[in-house]
Scaffold this motif. Structure first.
Motif, PDB file in Angstrom:
ATOM      1  N   UNK A  91       0.835  -1.199   0.000  1.00 40.15           N
ATOM      2  CA  UNK A  91       0.000   0.000   0.000  1.00 40.15           C
ATOM      3  C   UNK A  91       0.876   1.257   0.000  1.00 40.15           C
ATOM      4  N   UNK A  92       1.946   1.203   0.785  1.00 38.08           N
ATOM      5  CA  UNK A  92       2.800   2.387   0.913  1.00 38.08           C
ATOM      6  C   UNK A  92       3.742   2.579  -0.286  1.00 38.08           C
ATOM      7  N   UNK A  93       4.265   1.508  -0.834  1.00 41.86           N
ATOM      8  CA  UNK A  93       5.393   1.666  -1.785  1.00 41.86           C
ATOM      9  C   UNK A  93       5.232   1.002  -3.146  1.00 41.86           C
ATOM     10  N   UNK A  94       4.130   0.309  -3.400  1.00 37.66           N
ATOM     11  CA  UNK A  94       4.032  -0.372  -4.698  1.00 37.66           C
ATOM     12  C   UNK A  94       2.934   0.233  -5.544  1.00 37.66           C
ATOM     13  N   UNK A  95       3.043   0.342  -6.866  1.00 37.96           N
ATOM     14  CA  UNK A  95       4.269  -0.017  -7.580  1.00 37.96           C
ATOM     15  C   UNK A  95       5.409   0.943  -7.233  1.00 37.96           C
ATOM     16  N   UNK A  96       6.616   0.429  -7.212  1.00 37.32           N
ATOM     17  CA  UNK A  96       7.768   1.276  -6.893  1.00 37.32           C
ATOM     18  C   UNK A  96       9.004   0.459  -6.597  1.00 37.32           C
ATOM     19  N   UNK A  97      10.091   1.141  -6.174  1.00 38.81           N
ATOM     20  CA  UNK A  97      11.401   0.494  -6.075  1.00 38.81           C
ATOM     21  C   UNK A  97      11.645  -0.298  -4.787  1.00 38.81           C
ATOM     22  N   UNK A  98      10.667  -1.140  -4.405  1.00 40.56           N
ATOM     23  CA  UNK A  98      10.830  -1.962  -3.204  1.00 40.56           C
ATOM     24  C   UNK A  98      10.690  -3.440  -3.560  1.00 40.56           C
ATOM     25  N   UNK A  99      11.644  -4.250  -3.109  1.00 38.76           N
ATOM     26  CA  UNK A  99      11.602  -5.706  -3.301  1.00 38.76           C
ATOM     27  C   UNK A  99      11.404  -6.360  -1.938  1.00 38.76           C
ATOM     28  N   UNK A 100      10.437  -7.287  -1.862  1.00 38.69           N
ATOM     29  CA  UNK A 100      10.152  -7.961  -0.597  1.00 38.69           C
ATOM     30  C   UNK A 100      10.462  -9.456  -0.745  1.00 38.69           C
ATOM     31  N   UNK A 101      11.203  -9.991   0.224  1.00 42.15           N
ATOM     32  CA  UNK A 101      11.525 -11.428   0.221  1.00 42.15           C
ATOM     33  C   UNK A 101      10.448 -12.176   1.005  1.00 42.15           C
ATOM     34  N   UNK A 102       9.847 -13.168   0.359  1.00 41.00           N
ATOM     35  CA  UNK A 102       8.763 -13.949   0.977  1.00 41.00           C
ATOM     36  C   UNK A 102       9.019 -15.445   0.766  1.00 41.00           C
ATOM     37  N   UNK A 103       8.395 -16.306   1.593  1.00 35.83           N
ATOM     38  CA  UNK A 103       8.513 -17.754   1.325  1.00 35.83           C
ATOM     39  C   UNK A 103       7.886 -18.059  -0.033  1.00 35.83           C
ATOM     40  N   UNK A 104       8.525 -18.902  -0.829  1.00 34.67           N
ATOM     41  CA  UNK A 104       8.033 -19.112  -2.197  1.00 34.67           C
ATOM     42  C   UNK A 104       7.028 -20.253  -2.302  1.00 34.67           C
ATOM     43  N   UNK A 105       6.186 -20.185  -3.326  1.00 35.72           N
ATOM     44  CA  UNK A 105       5.295 -21.306  -3.652  1.00 35.72           C
ATOM     45  C   UNK A 105       5.940 -22.110  -4.779  1.00 35.72           C
ATOM     46  N   UNK A 106       5.377 -23.295  -5.061  1.00 33.66           N
ATOM     47  CA  UNK A 106       5.968 -24.179  -6.065  1.00 33.66           C
ATOM     48  C   UNK A 106       5.870 -23.636  -7.500  1.00 33.66           C
ATOM     49  N   UNK A 117      14.321 -21.220  -0.647  1.00 37.12           N
ATOM     50  CA  UNK A 117      12.884 -21.440  -0.412  1.00 37.12           C
ATOM     51  C   UNK A 117      12.120 -20.129  -0.406  1.00 37.12           C
ATOM     52  N   UNK A 118      12.842 -19.038  -0.586  1.00 36.55           N
ATOM     53  CA  UNK A 118      12.196 -17.726  -0.590  1.00 36.55           C
ATOM     54  C   UNK A 118      12.283 -17.134  -1.992  1.00 36.55           C
ATOM     55  N   UNK A 119      11.426 -16.145  -2.230  1.00 37.01           N
ATOM     56  CA  UNK A 119      11.460 -15.477  -3.535  1.00 37.01           C
ATOM     57  C   UNK A 119      11.387 -13.967  -3.319  1.00 37.01           C
ATOM     58  N   UNK A 120      12.111 -13.231  -4.146  1.00 38.92           N
ATOM     59  CA  UNK A 120      12.122 -11.765  -4.061  1.00 38.92           C
ATOM     60  C   UNK A 120      11.092 -11.227  -5.054  1.00 38.92           C
ATOM     61  N   UNK A 121      10.154 -10.425  -4.544  1.00 39.21           N
ATOM     62  CA  UNK A 121       9.045  -9.942  -5.372  1.00 39.21           C
ATOM     63  C   UNK A 121       9.073  -8.421  -5.478  1.00 39.21           C
ATOM     64  N   UNK A 122       8.895  -7.919  -6.704  1.00 41.03           N
ATOM     65  CA  UNK A 122       8.842  -6.462  -6.893  1.00 41.03           C
ATOM     66  C   UNK A 122       7.803  -6.119  -7.950  1.00 41.03           C
TER      67      UNK A 122
END
Ligand code: AMP
Ligand code: MG
Length: 347
Positions: A91-106, A117-122
């Motif tokens: 809500x605060x920063x997307x779309x924009x120059x922030x990448x968030x690391x989260x646990x990944x799905x298959x 096991x994690x994925x970087x999302x932007x």
């Protein structure tokens, strides 16, 4: 291979060109796309072969994971396990120059995440990038579009230098607005954030959204030899110009005095503030914007470092940036490029 260079200024009017780039991505090809941070070397993030091609084209070690780019923050659901804090950040920063690391799905292959096991999302804000991702119908895995070890490309001429003949298409979207790679954060167990790479979304901005923001030990330079950084990219040698690169600390008068002496002594290149160009007249001067105009310094840094290499100076000097605000991102890129060489010239 022959590389098509396609200029896209208006993704709405040029929807046929957007579709052409998107089709190449879907077919497992590589397309360099403009983003607001730096240019990205894009491929289908859900295709393990595309990820392998990206690593090969870039000359990047395949344990250094790729960021996946989506066109709507909610699309993260398809590829990662999100939580409340992710949506607060979105809500605060997307779309924009922030990448968030989260646990990944298959849905995301391990080839894309460097085995993690994690994925970087932007979710980039650049309209051309966003239109290509949407048209492709798959997330785009895109590391910075530079040969490993070179500065990130912030204009299409630098992309061509590195990738002509190595990718299917280069989309020219003009100069990158920000010029430094995205801020990367990891959501920690206690609903806090760890800053892994500083960028245009500053530490202070993150603190407005989350009460508990820590800075990665790798950034603080406190990681010992046998520890592993959380962000694998941080362990690799960053861009270093061919000439020795030294950051200068001290007051303005001492720095000017020192540089004038150095200019007499050798062929030195100076990444200087615009105001200093007159004081230092002559020599290899590379202005990076007015003093204190950090946004311009950020936008120009990588291009200036690439220029330095073409000038073959004996040594390169620049001011050490203050770490406040956007300065932390500049400091991080410059201190690594200078291999931590700092000279205090105050007498
Ligand atoms: P670049 O694509 O060149 O901007 O570099 C991407 C950066 O993101 C590298 O420093 C990676 O190590 C980091 N990165 C990507 N995916 C992850 C992940 N799953 N966990 C931690 N860091 C990541
Ligand atoms: Mg990079």
């Amino acid at each position: 291979m022959e590389t098509v260079v396609l200029k896209i200024e208006d993704p709405v009017k040029q929807s046929a060109q957007i579709e052409r780039a998107a089709a190449l991505i879907r077919d497992g090809g590589l397309v360099v796309i403009p983003t607001e941070t730096v240019y990205g070397l894009g491929g289908d993030a859900t295709n393990p072969l595309s990820a392998q091609k990206i690593y090969a084209a870039k000359g990047r070690p395949s344990d250094n994971p790729l960021i996946i780019h989506i066109s709507d923050p909610r699309d993260a659901e398809k590829y990662a396990f999100t939580n409340e804090l992710y949506y607060k950040l979105a809500k605060a920063f997307m779309p924009g120059p922030l990448t968030v690391i989260l646990p990944k799905k298959d849905t995301v292959p391990r080839e894309t995440t460097g085995g993690l096991d994690t994925v970087a999302v932007r979710c980039p804000s650049n309209a051309v990038a966003s239109a290509i991702i949407r048209a492709a119908g798959v997330p785009i895995a895109a590391p910075s579009a530079n040969i490993s070890g070179r500065p990130s490309a912030t204009a299409v001429k630098y992309v061509i230098e590195d990738f002509d003949g190595r990718v299917d298409m280069i989309v020219d979207g003009g100069e990158s607005e920000i010029g430094l790679e995205s801020t990367i954060v990891l959501i920690t167990e206690n609903n806090g954030l760890m800053l892994l790479r500083p960028g245009a979304i500053t530490y202070d901005a993150l603190c407005c959204v989350c009460e508990n923001v820590t800075i990665s030990p790798t950034l603080e330079g406190t990681l010992s030899e046998n520890e592993h950084p959380i962000s694998p990219g941080m362990k690799y040698r960053h861009y270093a110009p061919s000439a020795k690169f030294v950051l200068l600390d001290g007051n303005e008068a001492s720095i000017i005095k020192f540089l004038k002496e150095e200019q007499k002594r050798c062929r030195c290149a100076v990444l200087c503030y615009d105001e200093e160009a007159e004081l230092l007249s002559g020599g290899l001067l590379l202005p990076i914007g007015k003093r204190g105009d950090l946004k311009t310094h950020a936008r120009m840094l990588f291009a200036r470092l690439r220029e330095c290499d073409t000038l073959s100076p004996d040594i390169i000097y620049a001011h050490i940036p203050d770490k406040a605000g956007l300065g932390l991102a500049l400091y991080n890129r410059m201190i690594r490029a200078a291999a931590h060489t700092v000279l205090n010239v105050e007498d």
